[in-house]
Design a protein around this motif. Sequence first.
Motif, PDB file in Angstrom:
ATOM      1  N   HIS A 144       1.483   0.759  10.783  1.00 55.60           N
ATOM      2  CA  HIS A 144       2.346   0.086   9.811  1.00 55.60           C
ATOM      3  C   HIS A 144       2.186   0.714   8.429  1.00 55.60           C
ATOM      4  O   HIS A 144       1.537   1.741   8.266  1.00 55.60           O
ATOM      5  N   THR A 145       2.777   0.068   7.451  1.00 53.05           N
ATOM      6  CA  THR A 145       2.733   0.610   6.094  1.00 53.05           C
ATOM      7  C   THR A 145       1.359   0.432   5.461  1.00 53.05           C
ATOM      8  O   THR A 145       0.604  -0.483   5.805  1.00 53.05           O
TER       9      THR A 145
ATOM     10  N   LEU B 208      11.764   2.767   9.787  1.00 54.05           N
ATOM     11  CA  LEU B 208      11.595   4.220   9.695  1.00 54.05           C
ATOM     12  C   LEU B 208      12.721   4.951  10.423  1.00 54.05           C
ATOM     13  O   LEU B 208      13.281   5.932   9.907  1.00 54.05           O
TER      14      LEU B 208
ATOM     15  N   ILE C 230       7.559  -5.116   4.524  1.00 53.79           N
ATOM     16  CA  ILE C 230       8.483  -4.011   4.770  1.00 53.79           C
ATOM     17  C   ILE C 230       9.877  -4.354   4.234  1.00 53.79           C
ATOM     18  O   ILE C 230      10.549  -3.505   3.628  1.00 53.79           O
TER      19      ILE C 230
ATOM     20  N   TRP D  39       8.397  -1.957  11.255  1.00 56.66           N
ATOM     21  CA  TRP D  39       8.226  -0.652  10.630  1.00 56.66           C
ATOM     22  C   TRP D  39       8.855   0.471  11.450  1.00 56.66           C
ATOM     23  O   TRP D  39       9.479   1.383  10.900  1.00 56.66           O
TER      24      TRP D  39
ATOM     25  N   CYS E 266      -1.571  10.615   6.123  1.00 61.52           N
ATOM     26  CA  CYS E 266      -0.218  10.037   6.216  1.00 61.52           C
ATOM     27  C   CYS E 266       0.677  11.063   6.892  1.00 61.52           C
ATOM     28  O   CYS E 266       1.108  12.038   6.260  1.00 61.52           O
TER      29      CYS E 266
ATOM     30  N   GLU F  84       4.431   5.720  -0.649  1.00 61.92           N
ATOM     31  CA  GLU F  84       3.457   4.631  -0.816  1.00 61.92           C
ATOM     32  C   GLU F  84       2.248   5.089  -1.625  1.00 61.92           C
ATOM     33  O   GLU F  84       1.120   4.706  -1.338  1.00 61.92           O
TER      34      GLU F  84
ATOM     35  N   PRO G  59       7.183  10.210   9.373  1.00 56.63           N
ATOM     36  CA  PRO G  59       7.368   9.341  10.535  1.00 56.63           C
ATOM     37  C   PRO G  59       6.931  10.057  11.824  1.00 56.63           C
ATOM     38  O   PRO G  59       7.358  11.178  12.084  1.00 56.63           O
TER      39      PRO G  59
ATOM     40  N   TYR H  27      10.059  -3.718   0.602  1.00 56.27           N
ATOM     41  CA  TYR H  27      10.239  -2.288   0.356  1.00 56.27           C
ATOM     42  C   TYR H  27      11.715  -1.917   0.454  1.00 56.27           C
ATOM     43  O   TYR H  27      12.276  -1.241  -0.420  1.00 56.27           O
TER      44      TYR H  27
ATOM     45  N   TYR I 100      -2.123   6.944   9.116  1.00 49.81           N
ATOM     46  CA  TYR I 100      -1.013   6.016   8.842  1.00 49.81           C
ATOM     47  C   TYR I 100       0.307   6.634   9.287  1.00 49.81           C
ATOM     48  O   TYR I 100       0.559   7.823   9.035  1.00 49.81           O
ATOM     49  N   ASN I 101       1.142   5.801   9.890  1.00 48.20           N
ATOM     50  CA  ASN I 101       2.506   6.231  10.208  1.00 48.20           C
ATOM     51  C   ASN I 101       3.382   5.965   8.990  1.00 48.20           C
ATOM     52  O   ASN I 101       4.277   5.126   8.993  1.00 48.20           O
ATOM     53  N   THR I 102       3.101   6.704   7.933  1.00 46.69           N
ATOM     54  CA  THR I 102       3.846   6.533   6.692  1.00 46.69           C
ATOM     55  C   THR I 102       3.946   7.871   5.975  1.00 46.69           C
ATOM     56  O   THR I 102       3.435   8.886   6.454  1.00 46.69           O
TER      57      THR I 102
END
Length: 455
Positions: free
Chosen positions: A135-136, A356, A377, A352, A232, A215, A235, A380, A208-210
């Motif tokens: 997640h974020t 994405l 999310i 998320w 990070c 961020e 995606p 955001y 992180y999948n960000t």
Amino acid sequence: MQEVKGSGKKYVVLVPLALQGHITCMLQLGSILHSRGFSIIVAHPQHNSPNPQNQPEFDFVSLPDNVSSLEDTSFSNVLEILSTIFANFGSPLQDYLVQIMEKHEIVCIIYDSVMHFVDSIATHLKLPSIVMRPHTAAYNLSDLTIIRLYSENKLPMQESQLEEIVPGFHPFRFKDMSYLVTSSQMDDGGCQFWKDLNNIGSSRAIIYNTIEDLESSPLSLLQEHYKVPLFCIGPFHKFGPPIQTSLLKADNSCIAWLDLQPPNSVLYISFGSGSTMDEKQLIEAAWGLVKSEQSFIWVVRSESVNESKWLEKMPEDIQQVIRERGLIVKWAPQKEILAHSAVGGFWNHGGWNSVLESICEGIPMICTPFMADHGVITRYVTHVWRVGLEMESTSKREVIEKTIQRLMVDIEGKEMKKRALDMKQHLEVCVEKGGPSYDSIDKLTEFITSLSLNK
């Protein structure tokens, strides 16, 4: 126990959480690491087992979790399911790892952050571990904020406070965080559970999948808190060829239907694999859709409601309009739909993975948050990136109609579409060679390799 393929290989062991969105992220991460030369073992609970045939290059092992003993194994009973996995999965996992270590080198274990107990197993076996957060970064920070608020005796909060901005966490409101901010059930035991979920123990890093520059502020605070490398690399789904990760069978006939629709004319609606709407909410949504006069594809999962009976309660003429203007399916090939030129908007749950996938295709959104990270999310989407609108799950048909028209017809929606396309272009640069996410994968590859060299 199942034997892994080959011999003399260096393996990365992935331990996913047995929920659709989490499994998807872990398998996508596995594909990224496999493309960088690592051999992958996916050690997963029996509940919601992924299909090994979809990733034949991986080794899959299904380990006992005792979830089948529960009377209710649906998502509505997720807390009991997780508790059962926590109590029963650890010992078989440790036994399996011991067996593998006799014949192969395990470079490291990467585990879903909710499966926090895996770190103690790795420590016991003297194996390096890495946390994967699907997640974020902002949601991770919101969890730490909840723990702090509880320790300061500021929970539960009053309803009148929920619209206030969280100090030091702009633009997020208290209501955007977990339901725990208002729950009287938040006690010392609940707080300890939340601490466990956010405690990385002896893990060496966090994935992180960000995207780093989306961020930067929360990531800076998390770096200060955890004091380990943060990678990070999102995606995830934009790296490598598409892979099949869904636990549900998609209805691909909707692509042919989309081929017949004008550009940017269709609203795609899906609230993910876990969120549910009751019959009353579905009927209000259907009325709002009809009144909006927009074409649509609507995913209504069979376990979320009795999909045949709720529609039958609509007047016959309205049912006919729904059939003529759109499709209602039980599950859909989401990434393919969002990439289709006919799709002009996405009404989702604020999950998320969905968000994405939407911004990667330049699709503006309506977000209806239900639980967990959805509120953060959604904030955001609406107030940081400004590529969507928020709509409560309890909204009446008039609000639904107006919100859909704002997104799909009004100038406001066209401006969101432009910003979404700008974000799409930015993310394309991020995943190209020399982009921040691509470079972060290089650094992660070097980091994991160093774990083997330093043993």
